[in-house]
Scaffold this motif. Structure first.
Motif, PDB file in Angstrom:
ATOM      1  N   TRP A   2      -5.394  -1.276 -13.783  1.00 43.50           N
ATOM      2  CA  TRP A   2      -4.151  -1.649 -13.134  1.00 43.50           C
ATOM      3  C   TRP A   2      -3.854  -3.101 -13.460  1.00 43.50           C
ATOM      4  O   TRP A   2      -4.730  -3.947 -13.396  1.00 43.50           O
ATOM      5  N   ALA A  36      -7.507   6.830  -8.354  1.00 43.20           N
ATOM      6  CA  ALA A  36      -6.773   6.477  -7.139  1.00 43.20           C
ATOM      7  C   ALA A  36      -6.390   7.731  -6.355  1.00 43.20           C
ATOM      8  O   ALA A  36      -6.414   7.732  -5.118  1.00 43.20           O
ATOM      9  N   GLU A  40      -6.997   8.744  -2.456  1.00 42.98           N
ATOM     10  CA  GLU A  40      -5.892   9.159  -1.581  1.00 42.98           C
ATOM     11  C   GLU A  40      -6.185  10.507  -0.933  1.00 42.98           C
ATOM     12  O   GLU A  40      -5.857  10.724   0.238  1.00 42.98           O
ATOM     13  N   ARG A  64       0.706   3.552  -6.702  1.00 42.67           N
ATOM     14  CA  ARG A  64       0.176   4.364  -5.602  1.00 42.67           C
ATOM     15  C   ARG A  64       1.032   5.609  -5.383  1.00 42.67           C
ATOM     16  O   ARG A  64       0.515   6.654  -4.952  1.00 42.67           O
ATOM     17  N   ALA A  67      -0.408   8.259  -7.452  1.00 44.49           N
ATOM     18  CA  ALA A  67      -1.683   8.708  -6.896  1.00 44.49           C
ATOM     19  C   ALA A  67      -1.445   9.620  -5.692  1.00 44.49           C
ATOM     20  O   ALA A  67      -2.122  10.643  -5.534  1.00 44.49           O
TER      21      ALA A  67
END
Length: 181
Positions: A2, A36, A40, A64, A67
């Motif tokens: 990232w 990720a 989650e 996110r 994800a």
């Protein structure tokens, strides 16, 4: 991996803004998204998310979101991205219509999320018409009245990606920008 960088777009570059607007650019790869997504999945299970639930996401665009989409697919939940440019009453109407059981948000949208939840407490009843394979429920801007929801299945989204790759000649070196909501 990232990575993020922020750049400023001059106010003169856009008709909608009279101030400098920060633009955040992310670089990531599929492995980072999958890693990720696993995190989650665990977090959503801890929150009590079950198959068939609808999960709202109110945040600025960021990795996110991808994800969470992948996590919802794995759990059999429906991902509902929400547009932070809408007013709390508009978002509350979407929350009720979508039948959200959970609302996630980032720090930038915490106050708005609080306003929405005051108008539409969770959990909402599951919305009618939910079918196995429904992955994402995206709402239109509502330019002709109330916002309308469009359901996307994982299979349809994958078919669309394959068609875009074929039609546009994408290869492993191709980079593209997808903006949602």
């Amino acid at each position: 991996a990232w990575a993020a960088s922020v750049c400023m777009r001059p106010a003169s570059a856009t008709k909608r803004s009279r101030v400098d607007v920060p633009r955040v650019m992310f670089e990531f790869d599929a492995a980072a998204i999958e890693l990720a997504a696993e995190a989650e999945v665990a977090a959503l299970r801890e929150r009590g998310v079950r198959e068939g639930d609808s999960i709202g996401w109110l945040a600025l665009n960021r990795p996110r979101a991808l994800a969470l989409l992948r996590a919802c697919e794995r759990l059999g939940a429906r991902y509902v991205p929400l547009n932070g440019r809408l007013a709390a009453p508009e978002l509350a109407a979407i929350v009720r219509h979508a039948g959200l059981q959970h609302l996630l948000h980032d720090d930038t949208m915490a106050a708005l999320a609080g306003q929405v939840l005051a108008l539409a407490p969770l959990p909402q009843p599951h919305s009618p018409g939910r079918a196995p394979g429904d992955l994402m429920l995206v709402y239109t801007s509502g330019t002709s009245g109330q916002a309308k929801g469009a359901v996307h299945t994982a299979a349809a989204m994958q078919a669309n990606i394959r068609a875009a790759i074929d039609a546009q000649g994408f290869d492993a070196s191709t980079r593209t920008l997808a903006v949602l909501p």
